[in-house]
Design an enzyme around this catalytic site. Sequence first.
Site, short mmCIF file in Angstrom:
data_model
loop_
_atom_site.label_atom_id
_atom_site.label_comp_id
_atom_site.label_asym_id
_atom_site.label_seq_id
_atom_site.Cartn_x
_atom_site.Cartn_y
_atom_site.Cartn_z
N SER A 1 49.25 37.38 35.89
CA SER A 1 50.19 38.05 34.99
C SER A 1 51.36 37.15 34.62
CB SER A 1 50.72 39.34 35.63
OG SER A 1 49.66 40.25 35.88
N ASN B 1 34.58 35.77 42.92
CA ASN B 1 35.00 37.08 43.41
C ASN B 1 33.90 38.09 43.11
OD1 ASN B 1 36.28 39.78 43.17
ND2 ASN B 1 38.17 38.70 43.66
N GLY C 1 40.10 38.04 37.66
CA GLY C 1 40.43 38.97 36.58
C GLY C 1 40.77 38.26 35.29
N ALA C 2 41.24 37.03 35.41
CA ALA C 2 41.61 36.28 34.20
C ALA C 2 40.35 35.78 33.48
CB ALA C 2 42.51 35.11 34.56
N ASN D 1 35.74 41.61 47.01
CA ASN D 1 36.76 42.49 46.42
C ASN D 1 36.43 43.94 46.75
OD1 ASN D 1 38.66 43.84 44.91
ND2 ASN D 1 38.19 42.83 42.99
N SER E 1 40.03 46.91 44.45
CA SER E 1 40.37 47.33 43.08
C SER E 1 40.52 48.84 43.06
CB SER E 1 39.28 46.91 42.10
OG SER E 1 39.48 47.57 40.86
#
Length: 339
Positions: free
Chosen positions: A321, A141, A65-66, A174, A177
């Site tokens: 995060s 991912n 996600g980053a 994944n 989500s």
Amino acid sequence: MYQLFRHGIFQMDAEKAHNFTIQCLKLAGNPLFKPILKSIIHAPKGFPKMVMGVNFPNPIGLAAGADKNGDAIDGFGALGFGFLELGTVTPVAQDGNAKPRQFRLIEAEGIINRNGFNNNGIDYLIENVKNARYKGVIGINIGKNKFTPLEQGKDDYIFCLNKAYNYAGYITVNISSPNTPDLRQLQYGDYFDDLLRSIKDRQTILANQYNKYVPIAVKIAPDLTESELVQIADTLVRHKMDGVIATNTTISRDTVMGMKNAEQQGGLSGKPLQHKSTEIIKRLHQELKGQIPIIGSGGIDGLQNAQEKIEAGAELLQVYSGLIYHGPKLVKELVKNIK
């Protein structure tokens, strides 16, 4: 120094700030500037660890996600990570959900996103992986495109698996989500069974084709009942999956009720997820009995709660995060101390 940078980017919309940071790290990863970044960071070597048959330079990784498209691999690598998980990436590029779709919960050190797998497609990411100089482990991912029917979802995963296999240190499936309609249904029952069977069959074919075994992990949600968790653990063991990542973002708002942006739809990450993800790791560890390694992710913002996840049963850790709220010093502290 990071506090000054954070103050600046927190004046921006969350997604714009993210994109700006990616561009900064992309630039910093350039061979001309990378030595400067490394001299500022002074990243420690850390403690090598063998997990899933892969030798990780240290057990601290960047969560998916980053860097969805692998645009800043060398920049993130210079921060000291032992591994980087890129993506989530889908067979073809897609825009994701409507903006705005990222929201900070500053007082809770949390983030809500409903991105919806926005990415440039698997081919774009693979080209970036090929061009990267990073020496750590790269995880890729993979997910399904939004408009692919659930019944055909496994085809998207197989497509991405074929593309990623020769370039990944490991691959993550994944299915957890909350931002792609019905995606989490793939964690349950016949869908889950069928998906894992197809993936393991394809892994065997690809291992023979490339003459190497690339491990495959599954990323699960934190919002599981006890019976769902037991069933998932049983299915993972039955299909001999190589790893499990616990956890993805949560749809629960129990820890942030009444806070600004708490009402926004999407997955909540960061500190509010900390305890919930650790509890899932603990229960999963009890069920798996050491048969499948656990990668811990969710709310890591310091050494104490990172250690809690290790003690709960995680063998590797991922942050994202926490990096936004605390900066590169978090990575440095974890790499220096976590074994």
